[in-house]
Design an enzyme around this catalytic site. Structure first.
Site, PDB file in Angstrom:
ATOM      1  N   HIS A  36       0.824  -1.224   0.000  1.00 57.06           N
ATOM      2  CA  HIS A  36       0.000   0.000   0.000  1.00 57.06           C
ATOM      3  C   HIS A  36       0.857   1.272   0.000  1.00 57.06           C
ATOM      4  O   HIS A  36       0.359   2.361   0.231  1.00 57.06           O
ATOM      5  CB  HIS A  36      -0.988   0.032   1.178  1.00 57.06           C
ATOM      6  CG  HIS A  36      -2.126  -0.936   1.024  1.00 57.06           C
ATOM      7  ND1 HIS A  36      -3.251  -0.660   0.288  1.00 57.06           N
ATOM      8  CD2 HIS A  36      -2.296  -2.195   1.501  1.00 57.06           C
ATOM      9  CE1 HIS A  36      -4.072  -1.692   0.323  1.00 57.06           C
ATOM     10  NE2 HIS A  36      -3.504  -2.650   1.049  1.00 57.06           N
ATOM     11  N   GLY A 125      -3.585 -12.427  -5.061  1.00 59.98           N
ATOM     12  CA  GLY A 125      -2.829 -11.180  -4.958  1.00 59.98           C
ATOM     13  C   GLY A 125      -1.492 -11.285  -5.667  1.00 59.98           C
ATOM     14  O   GLY A 125      -0.510 -10.666  -5.284  1.00 59.98           O
ATOM     15  N   SER A 128      -2.518 -11.463 -11.568  1.00 62.92           N
ATOM     16  CA  SER A 128      -2.820 -12.066 -12.867  1.00 62.92           C
ATOM     17  C   SER A 128      -3.320 -10.990 -13.834  1.00 62.92           C
ATOM     18  O   SER A 128      -3.079 -11.069 -15.034  1.00 62.92           O
ATOM     19  CB  SER A 128      -3.856 -13.176 -12.714  1.00 62.92           C
ATOM     20  OG  SER A 128      -4.971 -12.705 -11.992  1.00 62.92           O
ATOM     21  N   SER A 129      -3.980  -9.954 -13.306  1.00 60.67           N
ATOM     22  CA  SER A 129      -4.496  -8.901 -14.188  1.00 60.67           C
ATOM     23  C   SER A 129      -3.353  -8.143 -14.860  1.00 60.67           C
ATOM     24  O   SER A 129      -3.380  -7.895 -16.070  1.00 60.67           O
ATOM     25  CB  SER A 129      -5.402  -7.935 -13.421  1.00 60.67           C
ATOM     26  OG  SER A 129      -4.740  -7.429 -12.286  1.00 60.67           O
ATOM     27  N   ASP A 173       2.432  -3.595  -9.864  1.00 63.70           N
ATOM     28  CA  ASP A 173       2.136  -4.909 -10.450  1.00 63.70           C
ATOM     29  C   ASP A 173       2.631  -4.994 -11.888  1.00 63.70           C
ATOM     30  O   ASP A 173       3.282  -5.953 -12.290  1.00 63.70           O
ATOM     31  CB  ASP A 173       0.619  -5.172 -10.424  1.00 63.70           C
ATOM     32  CG  ASP A 173       0.069  -5.184  -9.011  1.00 63.70           C
ATOM     33  OD1 ASP A 173       0.882  -5.161  -8.063  1.00 63.70           O
ATOM     34  OD2 ASP A 173      -1.168  -5.191  -8.854  1.00 63.70           O
TER      35      ASP A 173
END
Length: 382
Positions: A36, A125, A128-129, A173
């Site tokens: 975060h 978490g 994959s996106s 990510d």
């Protein structure tokens, strides 16, 4: 990288479209520490892992595009001049979003066919996106010779998620998935989007992930709520982001913010500092200190930032009972997903079995265990 995934998408593509595709592999990621902190312009410490998405892509000559998600046994056809987000939560939004964001940069994409399949556990978490977005943008860049840099590609992937999927994600990510280096973690500055790779010698230790297999519905609204709390405190402090604040600065506004929001901001300031301490520990090969920082990170996420849940806290408590685990924490947005555990290799299997058994007894459901290696980022498979 999974040879089986590559083979599967290639074979299916040739059978379906009667032509040899370009093959792309894009990995999922873990984050060792720094949770975060990304949307607070802070530091994170991700690494690409050996689970990912394989995509086969080639030009189409039938006047439209086709995308096939092999895992989901789901096919869509679409036209490039009629793109708009489909219903919420649909996988195709990741594909549409990437294409739309490429078009927004005045790059010309022609009709194409794409088939993809992955082995990144859903809801763990592990992003994959981002792996999917990166495989699409990387594939289109190759196919149509768009001349995009990797930096431009990850910004396209991020914008796709913001504008088509509706998740206001940071850049970590996409970055980790694109730029991963085998056996390294990336100490990434989320403000400059520049990273320093650190080779990690795990010696006789390794990382394992334990997936709670739960996803509490709080996650999206809580994410946006945490983000706005951080932004409002940064504004109150007159800084661009909490990355620019110290604990002493925060104390000057203690009477102007709620105790809960004070703790959230304090967590962010402390977590950013922990990533820098982790970098020093990794450089020295000091796994004990790294483990201790990982435990501290979980404590902050659970008690200050309040994004953990009973299942995650339980798994971290199981880790603390085992002297062979150097550190454990929840990983990702929270309210479910995985814990990441740094454990001695010889004890990893036994710990996984003990923790799984205790979890089943406590919650009446199974958790899943993944043994992972740090791997290379998105690339063309020759």
């Amino acid at each position: 990288m999974s040879e089986a995934l590559i083979k599967d998408v290639k074979t299916t593509f040739i059978k379906t479209f009667k032509v040899e595709p370009i093959l792309i592999y894009s990995p999922g990621r873990i984050n060792i520490i720094g949770e975060h902190t990304d949307y607070n312009d802070g530091y994170v410490f991700p690494a690409a892992v050996d689970k990912g998405i394989a995509a086969a892509i080639q030009k189409s000559d039938n006047g439209h595009c086709t995308a096939i998600a092999l895992d989901l046994d789901s096919t869509i056809e679409f036209e490039l001049d009629k793109l708009s987000p489909s219903k919420e939560g649909s996988w195709e939004n990741y594909v549409f979003g990437v294409v739309a964001e490429i078009q927004n940069r005045n790059k010309v994409v022609g009709d194409f066919n794409i088939i993809f399949k992955g082995n990144i556990p859903g809801g763990a978490g592990m992003s994959s996106s981002a792996a999917l977005e990166n495989s699409v943008v990387f594939g289109l860049n190759e196919l149509f010779e768009l001349g995009l840099s990797k930096e431009e590609m990850i910004l396209i992937s991020q914008k796709a998620e913001h504008n088509y999927v509706g998740v206001n994600c940071g850049i970590m990510d996409q970055y980790a998935s694109m730029f991963g280096i085998k056996d390294h973690a990336l100490h990434l500055d989320c403000r400059t989007i520049k990273s320093k790779p650190y080779k990690i010698d795990f010696k006789d230790h390794q990382l394992i992930l334990i997936n709670t297999n739960v996803k509490h519905s709080l996650s999206d609204s809580a994410y946006n709520d945490r983000r706005s709390a951080c932004e409002s405190i940064a504004e109150l402090l007159g800084v661009k982001a909490l990355r620019d604040a110290t604990e002493a600065d925060l104390d000057t506004v203690i009477d102007k913010v709620t105790p809960a929001n004070y703790q959230k901001a304090l967590y962010i300031i402390q977590e950013i500092a922990r990533t820098e301490k982790a970098a020093k520990a990794i450089k020295k090969g000091d796994l004990e200190t790294l483990g201790s920082l990982i435990y501290q990170s979980h404590m902050g996420l659970s008690t200050q930032y309040k994004v953990s849940c009973e299942e995650l806290d339980f798994l971290v408590e199981q880790a603390k009972k085992n002297k062979h685990v150097l550190g454990a924490r929840m990983m990702g947005g929270g309210f479910g997903g995985c814990t990441i555990n740094l454990i001695s290799k010889s004890e990893a299997k036994a710990f996984a079995e003990t923790a799984s058994k205790a979890y089943r007894k406590k919650f009446g459901k199974e958790c899943s265990v993944y043994f992972i290696q740090l791997s290379n980022g998105t690339h063309v498979v020759k």
